[in-house]
Motif scaffolding. Structure first.
Motif, PDB file in Angstrom:
ATOM      1  N   LYS A   2       0.834  -1.203   0.000  1.00  0.00           N
ATOM      2  CA  LYS A   2       0.000   0.000   0.000  1.00  0.00           C
ATOM      3  C   LYS A   2       0.872   1.259   0.000  1.00  0.00           C
ATOM      4  O   LYS A   2       0.598   2.219  -0.720  1.00  0.00           O
ATOM      5  N   ILE A   3       1.926   1.249   0.800  1.00  0.00           N
ATOM      6  CA  ILE A   3       2.791   2.420   0.916  1.00  0.00           C
ATOM      7  C   ILE A   3       3.587   2.654  -0.358  1.00  0.00           C
ATOM      8  O   ILE A   3       3.677   3.779  -0.863  1.00  0.00           O
ATOM      9  N   TYR A   4       4.147   1.605  -0.924  1.00  0.00           N
ATOM     10  CA  TYR A   4       5.050   1.769  -2.064  1.00  0.00           C
ATOM     11  C   TYR A   4       4.351   1.771  -3.424  1.00  0.00           C
ATOM     12  O   TYR A   4       4.894   2.293  -4.396  1.00  0.00           O
ATOM     13  N   LEU A   5       3.163   1.193  -3.495  1.00  0.00           N
ATOM     14  CA  LEU A   5       2.507   1.066  -4.803  1.00  0.00           C
ATOM     15  C   LEU A   5       1.237   1.903  -4.959  1.00  0.00           C
ATOM     16  O   LEU A   5       0.797   2.143  -6.077  1.00  0.00           O
ATOM     17  N   GLU A   6       0.641   2.341  -3.850  1.00  0.00           N
ATOM     18  CA  GLU A   6      -0.650   3.026  -3.960  1.00  0.00           C
ATOM     19  C   GLU A   6      -0.721   4.356  -3.231  1.00  0.00           C
ATOM     20  O   GLU A   6      -1.691   5.093  -3.384  1.00  0.00           O
ATOM     21  N   GLY A 124      16.238   2.684  17.844  1.00  0.00           N
ATOM     22  CA  GLY A 124      15.641   2.282  16.580  1.00  0.00           C
ATOM     23  C   GLY A 124      15.545   0.787  16.380  1.00  0.00           C
ATOM     24  O   GLY A 124      15.157   0.332  15.299  1.00  0.00           O
ATOM     25  N   SER A 125      15.881  -0.010  17.396  1.00  0.00           N
ATOM     26  CA  SER A 125      15.811  -1.469  17.252  1.00  0.00           C
ATOM     27  C   SER A 125      14.400  -1.934  16.919  1.00  0.00           C
ATOM     28  O   SER A 125      14.205  -2.864  16.138  1.00  0.00           O
ATOM     29  N   CYS A 126      13.402  -1.295  17.512  1.00  0.00           N
ATOM     30  CA  CYS A 126      12.005  -1.696  17.299  1.00  0.00           C
ATOM     31  C   CYS A 126      11.561  -1.455  15.865  1.00  0.00           C
ATOM     32  O   CYS A 126      10.951  -2.325  15.226  1.00  0.00           O
ATOM     33  N   THR A 127      11.879  -0.303  15.336  1.00  0.00           N
ATOM     34  CA  THR A 127      11.407   0.044  13.998  1.00  0.00           C
ATOM     35  C   THR A 127      12.207  -0.667  12.907  1.00  0.00           C
ATOM     36  O   THR A 127      11.668  -0.992  11.850  1.00  0.00           O
ATOM     37  N   VAL A 128      13.490  -0.926  13.168  1.00  0.00           N
ATOM     38  CA  VAL A 128      14.289  -1.663  12.198  1.00  0.00           C
ATOM     39  C   VAL A 128      13.801  -3.111  12.099  1.00  0.00           C
ATOM     40  O   VAL A 128      13.831  -3.725  11.030  1.00  0.00           O
ATOM     41  N   ALA A 129      13.321  -3.668  13.219  1.00  0.00           N
ATOM     42  CA  ALA A 129      12.828  -5.045  13.237  1.00  0.00           C
ATOM     43  C   ALA A 129      11.407  -5.158  12.698  1.00  0.00           C
ATOM     44  O   ALA A 129      10.975  -6.248  12.318  1.00  0.00           O
ATOM     45  N   CYS A 130      10.684  -4.061  12.629  1.00  0.00           N
ATOM     46  CA  CYS A 130       9.271  -4.085  12.248  1.00  0.00           C
ATOM     47  C   CYS A 130       9.085  -4.421  10.761  1.00  0.00           C
ATOM     48  O   CYS A 130       9.683  -3.778   9.902  1.00  0.00           O
ATOM     49  N   CYS A 135      10.096   3.393   6.111  1.00  0.00           N
ATOM     50  CA  CYS A 135      10.830   4.638   5.888  1.00  0.00           C
ATOM     51  C   CYS A 135      12.292   4.382   5.540  1.00  0.00           C
ATOM     52  O   CYS A 135      12.897   3.430   6.014  1.00  0.00           O
ATOM     53  N   TYR A 136      12.844   5.237   4.722  1.00  0.00           N
ATOM     54  CA  TYR A 136      14.244   5.134   4.344  1.00  0.00           C
ATOM     55  C   TYR A 136      14.800   6.524   4.037  1.00  0.00           C
ATOM     56  O   TYR A 136      14.059   7.479   3.807  1.00  0.00           O
ATOM     57  N   THR A 137      16.099   6.614   4.055  1.00  0.00           N
ATOM     58  CA  THR A 137      16.777   7.819   3.598  1.00  0.00           C
ATOM     59  C   THR A 137      17.672   7.416   2.421  1.00  0.00           C
ATOM     60  O   THR A 137      17.715   6.237   2.052  1.00  0.00           O
ATOM     61  N   ARG A 154      19.313   3.436  -1.126  1.00  0.00           N
ATOM     62  CA  ARG A 154      18.309   3.582  -0.084  1.00  0.00           C
ATOM     63  C   ARG A 154      18.853   2.936   1.192  1.00  0.00           C
ATOM     64  O   ARG A 154      19.362   1.835   1.160  1.00  0.00           O
ATOM     65  N   VAL A 155      18.717   3.638   2.288  1.00  0.00           N
ATOM     66  CA  VAL A 155      19.183   3.136   3.574  1.00  0.00           C
ATOM     67  C   VAL A 155      18.016   3.193   4.544  1.00  0.00           C
ATOM     68  O   VAL A 155      17.355   4.227   4.674  1.00  0.00           O
ATOM     69  N   GLN A 156      17.755   2.077   5.211  1.00  0.00           N
ATOM     70  CA  GLN A 156      16.633   2.029   6.136  1.00  0.00           C
ATOM     71  C   GLN A 156      16.787   3.078   7.231  1.00  0.00           C
ATOM     72  O   GLN A 156      17.862   3.273   7.789  1.00  0.00           O
ATOM     73  N   ALA A 157      15.711   3.770   7.513  1.00  0.00           N
ATOM     74  CA  ALA A 157      15.701   4.796   8.556  1.00  0.00           C
ATOM     75  C   ALA A 157      14.360   4.707   9.280  1.00  0.00           C
ATOM     76  O   ALA A 157      13.450   3.994   8.851  1.00  0.00           O
ATOM     77  N   SER A 158      14.241   5.435  10.376  1.00  0.00           N
ATOM     78  CA  SER A 158      12.962   5.372  11.087  1.00  0.00           C
ATOM     79  C   SER A 158      12.788   6.567  12.004  1.00  0.00           C
ATOM     80  O   SER A 158      13.745   7.271  12.338  1.00  0.00           O
ATOM     81  N   CYS A 159      11.556   6.751  12.446  1.00  0.00           N
ATOM     82  CA  CYS A 159      11.183   7.879  13.294  1.00  0.00           C
ATOM     83  C   CYS A 159      11.852   7.823  14.668  1.00  0.00           C
ATOM     84  O   CYS A 159      11.873   8.821  15.383  1.00  0.00           O
TER      85      CYS A 159
END
Length: 237
Positions: A2-6, A124-130, A135-137, A154-159
């Protein structure tokens, strides 16, 4: 998807190119773990898989949904196999019902988030594992051999990682752990569904709980948020 295609009418060609090649194998699970709550999130059942597998003590049974895999099982014995799904998790989670914008705004200011300023270390352990954090930078890599040639990755990033929301002028939207926790949790159990109208973003896998070095439990956090919402609706806050 949904996030990447729509999302916003934009289709990510890089994601789509890889996504079209992906095959899913569903591993039968009827007991779960002490940190997962997939039944609460409605993600415990699916028929969207190429293969389903049940592991017995000395063998494995496969349910084939994709004809591309038939050739790998031509010499195997056939046996009745109906995939089973978990019906009840060990962890009990109460999803909050945020009935209005007014309740949502009061919830954002509720004291329930303040404890995470002391507990969360913003690693960021929680969001990287999710599995649903997307999100990415971007990072530009210049080759030493030729300064005019390089690549953009693209490098994984998170809030939860410091600097994620910093703008060019230095402004930051969320400066402490409580703000970041609030943003993440509400996105998982309210904002995403509010925008897209289908499912919640959180699938109840519990990976974030397993990975957190400070032992912050997402099940306990959601239950605290539910209690806060009931306080707000009941006029106690």
């Amino acid at each position: 998807d949904k996030i990447y295609l729509e999302n916003g009418g934009f289709e990510d060609a890089f994601y789509k190119r890889i996504r079209e090649k992906v095959k899913f194998v569903c591993i039968e699970c009827v007991e779960g773990f002490d940190t997962c709550f997939c039944t609460t999130m409605g993600s415990n059942k699916t028929d969207d898989y190429s293969l389903a597998v049940r592991f017995d003590e000395n063998s494995a049974l496969f349910n084939i949904n994709d004809n591309e895999f038939d050739k790998y099982f031509t010499d195997c014995a056939k046996e009745e196999f109906e995939l089973k799904f978990i019906e009840k998790n060990m962890a009990e989670v109460n999803l909050p019902e945020i009935e209005s914008k007014e309740v949502l705004n009061k919830l954002k200011e509720h004291s329930v988030w303040k404890e995470y300023d002391k507990r969360c270390i913003q690693c960021g352990s929680c969001t990287v594992a999710c599995p649903t954090c997307s999100c990415y930078t971007t990072r530009d890599i210049i080759y030493n051999e030729n300064a005019n040639v390089g690549e953009r990755k693209r490098v994984q990033a998170s809030c939860h990682i410091d600097g994620f929301d910093e703008m060019a002028g230095g402004h930051r939207f969320r400066t402490n752990a409580s703000d970041k926790m609030r943003y993440k949790i509400l996105h998982k159990i309210h904002d995403y569904k509010e925008q897209f109208g289908d499912n919640h973003m959180c699938v109840g896998c519990g990976r974030c709980t397993d990975r957190c070095p400070e032992h912050i439990s997402i099940t306990a956090t959601i239950n605290k948020v539910d209690k806060a919402v009931k306080e707000i609706v009941g006029g106690k806050n």
